[in-house]
Structure formats: structure tokens, C-alpha cells
Design a protein around this motif. Structure first.
Motif, PDB file in Angstrom:
ATOM      1  N   ALA A  44       7.120  -3.332  -4.570  1.00 27.27           N
ATOM      2  CA  ALA A  44       6.655  -3.959  -5.810  1.00 27.27           C
ATOM      3  C   ALA A  44       7.316  -3.306  -7.015  1.00 27.27           C
ATOM      4  N   SER A  45       7.478  -1.978  -6.978  1.00 26.78           N
ATOM      5  CA  SER A  45       8.185  -1.281  -8.056  1.00 26.78           C
ATOM      6  C   SER A  45       9.625  -1.757  -8.145  1.00 26.78           C
ATOM      7  N   ALA A  46      10.233  -2.024  -6.980  1.00 30.27           N
ATOM      8  CA  ALA A  46      11.631  -2.486  -6.964  1.00 30.27           C
ATOM      9  C   ALA A  46      11.766  -3.822  -7.674  1.00 30.27           C
ATOM     10  N   LEU A  95      -0.069  -6.624  -8.200  1.00 30.26           N
ATOM     11  CA  LEU A  95       0.891  -5.784  -7.483  1.00 30.26           C
ATOM     12  C   LEU A  95       0.867  -4.357  -8.009  1.00 30.26           C
ATOM     13  N   VAL A  96       0.619  -4.206  -9.320  1.00 27.28           N
ATOM     14  CA  VAL A  96       0.571  -2.872  -9.923  1.00 27.28           C
ATOM     15  C   VAL A  96      -0.664  -2.109  -9.451  1.00 27.28           C
ATOM     16  N   HIS A 140       4.977   1.642 -12.852  1.00 31.06           N
ATOM     17  CA  HIS A 140       5.912   1.732 -11.726  1.00 31.06           C
ATOM     18  C   HIS A 140       5.492   2.737 -10.651  1.00 31.06           C
ATOM     19  N   PRO A 141       5.095   3.959 -11.019  1.00 30.48           N
ATOM     20  CA  PRO A 141       4.835   4.951  -9.967  1.00 30.48           C
ATOM     21  C   PRO A 141       3.637   4.619  -9.081  1.00 30.48           C
ATOM     22  N   GLY A 169      10.888   4.549  -1.922  1.00 25.77           N
ATOM     23  CA  GLY A 169       9.833   4.109  -1.016  1.00 25.77           C
ATOM     24  C   GLY A 169      10.078   4.554   0.409  1.00 25.77           C
ATOM     25  N   ALA A 170      11.341   4.502   0.852  1.00 22.31           N
ATOM     26  CA  ALA A 170      11.669   4.940   2.210  1.00 22.31           C
ATOM     27  C   ALA A 170      11.393   6.433   2.381  1.00 22.31           C
ATOM     28  N   ILE A 171      11.703   7.220   1.348  1.00 18.94           N
ATOM     29  CA  ILE A 171      11.447   8.659   1.403  1.00 18.94           C
ATOM     30  C   ILE A 171       9.947   8.931   1.461  1.00 18.94           C
TER      31      ILE A 171
END
Length: 512
Positions: free
Chosen positions: A263-265, A145-146, A256-257, A371-373
Motif C-alpha cells: 500500500a505504501s508503494a 489502506l493507510v 506511509h510508514p 516490505g520484503a525486508i
């Protein structure tokens, strides 16, 4: 009983089937239908397992005659399982819109479902061996996922995550050897297995510590207190890697970034909590707080947690990239939880476990908003987002409410958990009784400093902002609905905390 196994292996098998299925054999609509059904079925199985939870241990098989792989639902496992369920389902449906234009979508959902099942196994693990096996599996299955996007940066971040996590797990394995040699069992036992003295009828006797780390507890540990304290510290460091505790925190702001936002969430809200759960199990169910209280292990652990709280907040304050800023924030906030666990009294541990819930919900909101942004505007840096509140008002109101919760402003759950942490620290007799709340307060101010500027500039962009060409561009309902649900839940646990805190205290008291 079988619901436990189904809640673990249904998502794992569903994920494996998706990975094995050729890319051209399934359309996107069919893929989403299968994945959505897997989410809902797993959710129903987990809820069924939690509702029908009974303190019966189910043994799957034996590694050796004395090392069973077994599962057992207790209150602490239920807490983490409930958080896992809520965040994974919400972030999973968010992915339907976010991953629409991404490559290798089937692979993403395959590993996402596998990680969901592995986390359920961690929550329901009945002994330290079972926990360790799935802890290692969590690293191997979450790494894809990373590195999903496949860029050089993502691959290097995935490898860094793998290296740090495996090194931490091997440190924990070192401690497991010594526990196995000096205890009668590796089964999770409230109060710790080192405090167990066999009595007729099989009852447990909790032997209070006498003096420092010596006395009755050391006698119960067979006189090997010195090496067991070293083993405990090494395990805290090892499992603390997953929780981002200094000095093994560097993987987290790297990983994370680069991961996809959903996946980060789950990485920030749930996967890193596997390290927290491991620490809870080791301290309160294996060694026992009586064995570690007032020792150099507790003092060093407290020092590392407070250092991490302050350091993570400072680094977040200085970071210009939104997702990386949130990643540094996770480093800091996780050590709030570890600090509460390290103080080792009822109030502080209750605050720490309540912050598991509060932080999980809040940080899921923040990463999903990021993510939405990114998905809607393509912007990733804070200075690029002036006026974003005018363009995406609903999304940014959710961000603002979640930010207030992370700072610790009522009526959010973050305020209640941090209140318990501060009061628990002041109630203790430790060296850090006053210093702890001061660090938490400074960190809260820094949290306001790195979260609220986006809200202020987003809703109040200034007179020179181009209002004439303003366009509302809220993301699709697949994104906004999960964000709103998580935001509402983060507020509800602050408005109605008594039921949760009383339930937590009910199982924390026997541990101490």
C-alpha cells in the motif's frame, strides 16, 4: 469507448463485492484467485482503452444541464494510466505474499481494487468536475489502506491523511467556483480555457500574454485576472496537498510508514501522483501557462517547490526508520516534478513528466524492498540492517539500482528526467534559473547520503560481521518477481529514453 467505463468500474465493483462478501464464505486460495483475475482483467481493459484511445468524450450523466460527468483519453491521461497499471499490478501480486499473515486480508484487497478503479477514472476524466469528484473519492477509498493494521498510530495517521486531503480538496473547490464563473467550459483544453476566444467554426484562438498577467489573456478572462490568480494559487496549494508540497506535506511521512508495504508503494508511486495530475490539469488545461507565467503565482509556486525539495531531502537524511526515510524522500522527489511544471517551458515540463514515470517505478521498488525486508527479517531501522546484502543479495541489488536512479546516476531513468529538469531551468528567464539546478544538485547529494549507506553496510558489513551464521533468506517469488520487473523498467527508460521523451514533447508543445 466502453472499455474506458469497464476499466473504471470493473475493479470498483470487484472491490465492493469483496467487501460485501462474509469473511467465512471464501478461502484464501479462492480470494487470491478472484483478486488476481480482477488485476489481469483490469489490466487488459486499461491496455485496450489505451490502444484504442481516440479523442472522443464519453458522457456518463449530467449533474446539472451544464455539468456533465464525462471521460476522455488524452496523452497526459495515458501516461498516468500506464504508470498506475504497472505499479498496481506489480504491488498487487507482491501483496499475495506480504499479506499472507495479515488480518482483514479481504478488506485490504477490496479497497485496493476500488482505488485502482478510482485512479483510472482520474486519468480518464474529461473535465474538472469529473476529476474533482473522483479526487475526493480517492481520498475516501485510500484512507482504509493507510489505517489497515488498526493500531492507534495507524488510525491517527489515516485521520491525518483524511483531514489534510479534504482541506486541500475544499481549497481546490474554492477555485473551481471562480473558474466556472469566468470561463465558457470546464472541459480540459490544451492551453487552458481562459485562452479560448470563440471564432466562427468553433476554432480555438490562443491569445499570447501581453506584459505581465494583463493584456490579451486578462481580456479573455473577462478582466477578473486578480481574483483568478488567487483562485489558481489556492488550487495549487489544495491539490498540492496530495503531492506533499510544503506547507501541507506533514501527512505523507506519517501515513506511509504505518500502511502495509504494498500500500505504501502505490501510495508513494501512484496515489500521490493524483496531486501532480491535478496540478497539470489546472495549470495547463484550465488556466493556461500564459495566464500564470511571470506572475506572483509562478514565483511563489517555484519557491515552495524548491523549499520542499531541500527540506524533504534533509529530513530523509536524518530519519533512522527505513519506510519513513523513503516517505520523506517522496516529499522531496514529488517537488522535483512540480518544479519542472512550474518553470513552464517545454524542456522542464518534459523532464517533470518523465520524472513521474521514473520516480513511480523507482519508489515502488524501494518500498517493496522495504516490505520484503520487514516481512523476511522483521527489521525496520537502518542500523539493524548491517549485512542485509549478504542475506538478501538479489533484493538488495534491486534496491541499489533503484537508489542510483533516484539519485540521478546513468543509465537509469532518474538521470534523464533530472537532466531535462536542470536544462529546462537554465533555459528559462526566471529568477530561479541558476538557483533551481543548485538545489536539485544538493538534493541529489543528500539522496545519495540517505540511500546508499544501506547498500554499503548491507554488502560490506565489516570484518566483525558474523559470517559463520550467515543465512540466505530471499523472499518468495511473489515478492522478488515484481521487484525485479519494476527495477528493469526503471533502467530501460534510462537506456532507451528517446521514444518516451519524444512522445511527451509531442503533447507538451501544444500546451505551451
Amino acid at each position: 469507448m466502453y472499455l474506458i467505463l469497464l476499466s473504471i468500474f470493473v475493479p470498483i465493483l470487484a472491490g465492493c463485492l469483496l467487501l460485501a462478501l462474509p469473511e467465512k464464505k471464501i478461502s484464501r486460495a479462492q480470494l487470491l484467485l478472484v483478486v488476481g483475475a480482477a488485476y489481469l482483467l483490469t489490466a487488459a481493459l486499461v491496455v485496450g482503452a489505451l490502444i484504442g484511445a481516440c479523442h472522443v468524450t464519453f458522457t456518463l450523466f449530467h449533474l446539472t444541464a451544464s455539468l456533465p460527468v464525462c471521460f476522455h483519453i488524452d496523452e497526459i491521461g495515458m501516461l498516468f494510466a500506464a504508470l498506475t497499471l504497472i505499479v498496481f499490478v506489480c504491488a498487487g501480486f507482491f501483496s499475495f505474499a506480504y499479506m499472507k499473515h495479515a488480518s482483514k486480508e479481504k478488506r485490504y484487497y477490496g479497497f485496493y481494487l476500488i482505488v485502482f478503479g478510482v485512479l483510472n477514472a482520474l486519468c480518464f476524466a474529461g473535465n474538472l468536475i469529473t476529476f474533482y469528484l473522483f479526487f475526493e473519492m480517492l481520498t475516501l477509498t485510500s484512507m482504509p489502506l493507510v489505517l489497515h493494521v488498526g493500531t492507534r498510530e495507524a488510525i491517527m495517521a489515516g485521520l491525518k491523511y483524511l483531514f489534510y486531503s479534504l482541506c486541500g480538496a475544499y481549497m481546490a473547490l474554492f477555485g473551481i467556483y471562480f473558474i466556472w464563473k469566468n470561463s465558457a467550459t470546464l472541459a480540459f483544453t490544451a492551453g487552458g480555457v481562459l485562452n479560448m476566444v470563440a471564432r466562427e467554426g468553433g476554432d480555438r484562438l490562443l491569445s499570447p500574454a501581453v506584459g505581465s498577467a494583463g493584456g490579451a489573456v486578462n481580456a479573455a478572462a473577462g478582466g477578473h485576472a486578480g481574483i483568478l490568480l488567487i483562485a489558481a494559487f489556492v488550487m495549487l496549494l489544495g491539490f498540492g496537498v496530495k503531492a506533499g508540497m510544503f506547507p501541507m506535506h506533514a501527512w505523507l511521512p506519517t501515513a506511509h510508514p504505518v500502511a502495509p508495504a504494498p500500500a505504501s508503494a502505490v501510495l508513494s508511486a501512484v496515489i500521490v501522483k493524483a496531486g501532480v495530475l491535478a496540478v497539470v490539469r489546472v495549470v495547463y488545461y484550465i488556466f493556461g501557462p500564459d495566464f500564470l507565467r511571470d506572475t506572483w503565482v509562478q514565483t511563489t509556486w517555484l519557491t515552495l517547490t524548491l523549499l520542499t525539495v531541500f527540506m524533504g531531502s534533509m529530513l530523509a537524511y536524518r530519519e533512522p526508520v527505513l519506510k519513513k526515510r523513503l516517505a520523506y524522500s517522496t516529499v522531496s522527489q514529488l517537488s522535483y516534478i512540480l518544479f519542472g511544471l512550474a518553470v513552464m517551458n517545454v524542456t522542464s515540463v518534459t523532464g517533470g513528466l518523465l520524472h513521474v514515470l521514473a520516480h513511480g517505478l523507482i519508489k515502488a521498488v524501494l518500498f517493496l524492498v522495504a516490505g520484503a525486508i520487514i516481512c523476511t527479517t522483521g527489521k525496520t531501522r537502518i542500523e539493524e540492517l548491517r549485512g542485509i546484502g549478504k542475506e538478501m543479495p538479489l533484493t538488495m541489488w534491486c534496491y541499489t539500482i533503484a537508489s542510483l536512479g533516484l539519485i540521478g546516476i546513468p543509465p537509469t531513468g532518474g538521470f534523464i528526467s533530472k537532466w531535462y529538469l536542470a536544462v529546462g531551468s537554465l533555459q528559462s528567464n526566471m529568477l530561479f534559473r541558476w538557483f533551481g539546478p543548485v538545489v536539485l544538485l544538493v538534493s541529489a547529494l543528500l539522496t545519495a547520503g540517505y540511500l546508499l549507506p544501506l547498500t554499503i553496510r548491507g554488502f560490506l558489513p565489516g570484518a566483525d560481521y558474523d559470517y559463520a551464521h550467515l543465512q540466505k533468506q530471499e523472499p518468495s517469488p511473489w515478492m522478488t518477481v515484481p521487484i525485479v520487473i519494476l527495477t528493469v523498467l526503471s533502467v530501460l527508460i534510462g537506456l532507451f529514453p528517446n521514444a518516451i521523451t519524444e512522445r511527451i514533447m509531442g503533447f507538451v508543445i501544444p500546451l505551451l
